[in-house]
Design a protein around this motif. Structure first.
Motif, PDB file in Angstrom:
ATOM      1  N   ARG A  82       0.844  -1.196   0.000  1.00 57.91           N
ATOM      2  CA  ARG A  82       0.000   0.000   0.000  1.00 57.91           C
ATOM      3  C   ARG A  82       0.877   1.243   0.000  1.00 57.91           C
ATOM      4  O   ARG A  82       1.697   1.439   0.906  1.00 57.91           O
ATOM      5  N   ASN A 100       0.468  -2.580   5.798  1.00 56.30           N
ATOM      6  CA  ASN A 100       0.788  -1.961   4.510  1.00 56.30           C
ATOM      7  C   ASN A 100       1.248  -2.966   3.458  1.00 56.30           C
ATOM      8  O   ASN A 100       1.616  -2.563   2.358  1.00 56.30           O
ATOM      9  N   TYR A 388      -7.924   2.126   3.910  1.00 57.07           N
ATOM     10  CA  TYR A 388      -7.295   0.821   4.182  1.00 57.07           C
ATOM     11  C   TYR A 388      -8.139  -0.313   3.598  1.00 57.07           C
ATOM     12  O   TYR A 388      -7.612  -1.239   2.975  1.00 57.07           O
ATOM     13  N   TYR A 390     -10.193  -0.076   1.136  1.00 54.87           N
ATOM     14  CA  TYR A 390     -10.118   0.029  -0.329  1.00 54.87           C
ATOM     15  C   TYR A 390      -8.890  -0.722  -0.853  1.00 54.87           C
ATOM     16  O   TYR A 390      -8.959  -1.438  -1.862  1.00 54.87           O
ATOM     17  N   PHE A 391      -7.761  -0.567  -0.160  1.00 60.16           N
ATOM     18  CA  PHE A 391      -6.557  -1.302  -0.538  1.00 60.16           C
ATOM     19  C   PHE A 391      -6.753  -2.800  -0.365  1.00 60.16           C
ATOM     20  O   PHE A 391      -6.365  -3.605  -1.231  1.00 60.16           O
ATOM     21  N   GLN A 392      -7.339  -3.192   0.754  1.00 59.81           N
ATOM     22  CA  GLN A 392      -7.553  -4.609   1.020  1.00 59.81           C
ATOM     23  C   GLN A 392      -8.445  -5.250  -0.041  1.00 59.81           C
ATOM     24  O   GLN A 392      -8.176  -6.362  -0.513  1.00 59.81           O
ATOM     25  N   ASN A 394      -8.872  -4.167  -3.146  1.00 55.71           N
ATOM     26  CA  ASN A 394      -8.133  -4.202  -4.415  1.00 55.71           C
ATOM     27  C   ASN A 394      -7.106  -5.335  -4.429  1.00 55.71           C
ATOM     28  O   ASN A 394      -6.920  -6.004  -5.455  1.00 55.71           O
ATOM     29  N   ALA A 395      -6.437  -5.534  -3.292  1.00 54.98           N
ATOM     30  CA  ALA A 395      -5.453  -6.613  -3.208  1.00 54.98           C
ATOM     31  C   ALA A 395      -6.120  -7.973  -3.354  1.00 54.98           C
ATOM     32  O   ALA A 395      -5.599  -8.871  -4.023  1.00 54.98           O
ATOM     33  N   TYR A 441      -1.286   0.109  -7.199  1.00 56.91           N
ATOM     34  CA  TYR A 441      -2.099   0.706  -6.135  1.00 56.91           C
ATOM     35  C   TYR A 441      -2.752   1.991  -6.638  1.00 56.91           C
ATOM     36  O   TYR A 441      -2.118   2.808  -7.298  1.00 56.91           O
ATOM     37  N   THR A 442      -4.031   2.160  -6.336  1.00 57.34           N
ATOM     38  CA  THR A 442      -4.764   3.364  -6.713  1.00 57.34           C
ATOM     39  C   THR A 442      -5.385   3.993  -5.474  1.00 57.34           C
ATOM     40  O   THR A 442      -5.544   3.340  -4.435  1.00 57.34           O
ATOM     41  N   HIS A 443      -5.739   5.267  -5.599  1.00 58.47           N
ATOM     42  CA  HIS A 443      -6.368   5.984  -4.495  1.00 58.47           C
ATOM     43  C   HIS A 443      -7.858   6.158  -4.766  1.00 58.47           C
ATOM     44  O   HIS A 443      -8.298   6.156  -5.918  1.00 58.47           O
TER      45      HIS A 443
END
Length: 481
Positions: A82, A100, A388, A390-392, A394-395, A441-443
């Motif tokens: 992340r 992260n 957080y 959103y990252f999870q 996407n992963a 990774y995107t925001h």
């Protein structure tokens, strides 16, 4: 009335700026801003450089694999890291407590690990000095100290009666002093804003999807609205108090409730009303449900045995070796789909519990504006729980895509007939690993953030308009003695 307000605001500024105490406070403030900006930028650059480096190493390790069976590559897996949002230098939010990096592999969803809190001492729980913390927590205290005695002192020494007898009403007095204190708060906000802009300028490349400039503008507007609210509360409490001591005690009580008591109490209430399972309990529940479905690695498993029979029947063949595709890859693909579905259902239930816990805090923004300011500040800085999550998500989507791509390569390129002892092993070329895209990774978009923070935005708008109503209410009820 406008002239009266202007004169009163100017008098407040002149009187306050001449104070030696203000000079000392401002010097300390500047030192804190410099320290917060330096540590924030150092953390941002160090952490991002490490994460980008490890992401590149993970990709190189993936591409360096030789020709092999695609299912082995699915189990070899990769990592997703992340990347911090540039505005995390302003508001650290939950960055130190959320992981992260996550290891992505077939048939298993791993947790996001390697949070900074996990490697730090217990001192982290006392908080970190960030520019956002200075504005949200420390600056209101300073403004309360500078404004508590404004009207109350005039009442004590009789100056207030003279002002009123000369035609200056309570409304003009409160408006003028509020504007004066707000102008003073902008002088404190200015070095924080300049330091943040400077740190953003130092960054060599800002992510296009980060919308840093637009987010920064919204952050500035929110901070200004918050400081206006703090300024009006300080002056209104002073105007409604019989003495400066009483006003100071009231303002300190308000700060203590807003900054310490309510946030901590509401967190405990949320956890008590909606208890969430621990990691072991969560993993156990997921594993139990997956076992009920079946084991895709066991060809004699009842569920997958029925699946095999239905596939043979649908293709009009008697054995797996006669199928036009690799049945092992098909079975792995189905097993991956089922296990991911079970995991995502449990994860959504866990998210729902967290959402219920957080909603208690979100609704409390109607009684504590500081909570609302924190929530929006973290959201715009990309350091809240939603970022957080959103990252999870996407992963996990990337992990599922990787596993299913490897399963489809197995279906397409691997034969159902097992090779003899002297035959070539069942492998495919390494070019397939290179063709598979890397994790990017995107925001979050601003629209998503606005939708997530609708309740908080509404609460802050209510507080902003209530500040004007408070001025008129205090002006009608305040007395000269």
């Amino acid at each position: 009335m406008k002239n009266q307000i202007k004169i009163i605001a100017g008098h407040f500024l002149k009187t306050t700026i001449r104070s030696k105490a203000l000079v000392a406070i401002y010097i300390v403030w500047l030192l804190l801003v410099v320290y917060a900006a330096f540590t924030g930028y150092k953390t941002y650059t160090t952490q991002n450089a490490l994460r980008l480096q490890f992401q590149q190493q993970a990709r190189q390790s993936w591409e360096a694999n030789p020709d092999k069976h695609p299912h082995r590559m699915a189990h070899f897996g990769t990592f997703a890291f992340r990347i911090k949002h540039p505005l995390s230098v302003f508001d650290y939010g939950m960055e130190s407590y959320t992981g992260n990096a996550v290891y992505l592999e077939a048939h298993k969803q791993n947790t996001v690990n390697f949070s900074e809190a996990g490697f730090s001492t217990g001192l982290l729980r006392f908080g970190e000095i960030s520019p956002a913390m200075l504005i949200q927590m420390l600056l209101p205290l300073i403004l309360f100290f500078l404004g508590f005695n404004t009207v109350a002192q005039q009442r004590e020494n009789g100056t207030l009666k003279i002002l009123l007898s000369q035609g200056a009403g309570f409304r003009s007095i409160i408006w003028g002093n509020s504007l004066g204190l707000f102008t003073l708060s902008v002088l404190f906000l200015l070095p924080v804003a300049l330091a943040t802009v400077f740190l953003l300028y130092l960054q060599p490349l800002l992510p296009a999807d980060g919308l840093v400039s637009l987010r920064s503008i919204y952050l500035l507007l929110i901070c200004l609205a918050y400081l206006w609210l703090v300024s009006t509360v300080a002056i209104c409490i002073s105007a409604s108090s019989n003495s400066g001591r009483a006003a100071l005690l009231k303002l300190l009580g308000i700060w203590l409730v807003m900054a310490v008591v309510l946030p901590k109490t509401l967190q405990s209430i949320g956890s008590a009303l909606h208890p969430a399972p621990g990691k072991i309990e969560f993993d156990t529940a997921v594993e139990e449900d997956i076992l009920k479905i079946g084991n895709s690695h066991n060809p004699n498993d009842p569920h997958f045995k029925r699946l095999r029979d239905s596939v043979l029947k649908a293709n009009g063949v008697d054995s797996v070796s006669q199928l036009p595709f690799n049945y092992g890859g098909f079975q792995m693909r189905e097993g991956e789909r089922l296990s991911a579905e079970v995991y995502n259902n449990h994860l959504q239930q866990l998210y729902n519990l967290y959402e219920k816990q957080n909603n208690i805090s979100n609704y409390s923004a109607f009684i504590d504006p500081l909570i609302g300011i924190k929530n929006i500040s973290m959201a715009l800085s990309g350091t809240d729980f939603k970022a957080y999550r959103y990252f999870q998500d996407n992963a996990e989507a990337y992990r599922y895509f990787l596993a299913q791509t490897m399963n489809e390569l197995q279906m397409e390129h691997i034969s159902n007939v097992k090779p003899a002892h002297d035959d070539k092993p069942q492998i495919i070329g390494r070019e397939h690993w290179r063709e598979f895209p890397d994790f990017k990774y995107t925001h979050q978009s601003l629209i998503s953030i606005a939708q997530q923070q609708q309740l908080t935005i509404m609460a802050l708008l209510v507080w902003f308009f209530l500040s004007f109503a408070l001025i008129y209410f205090i002006a009608e009820t305040a007395k000269a003695l």
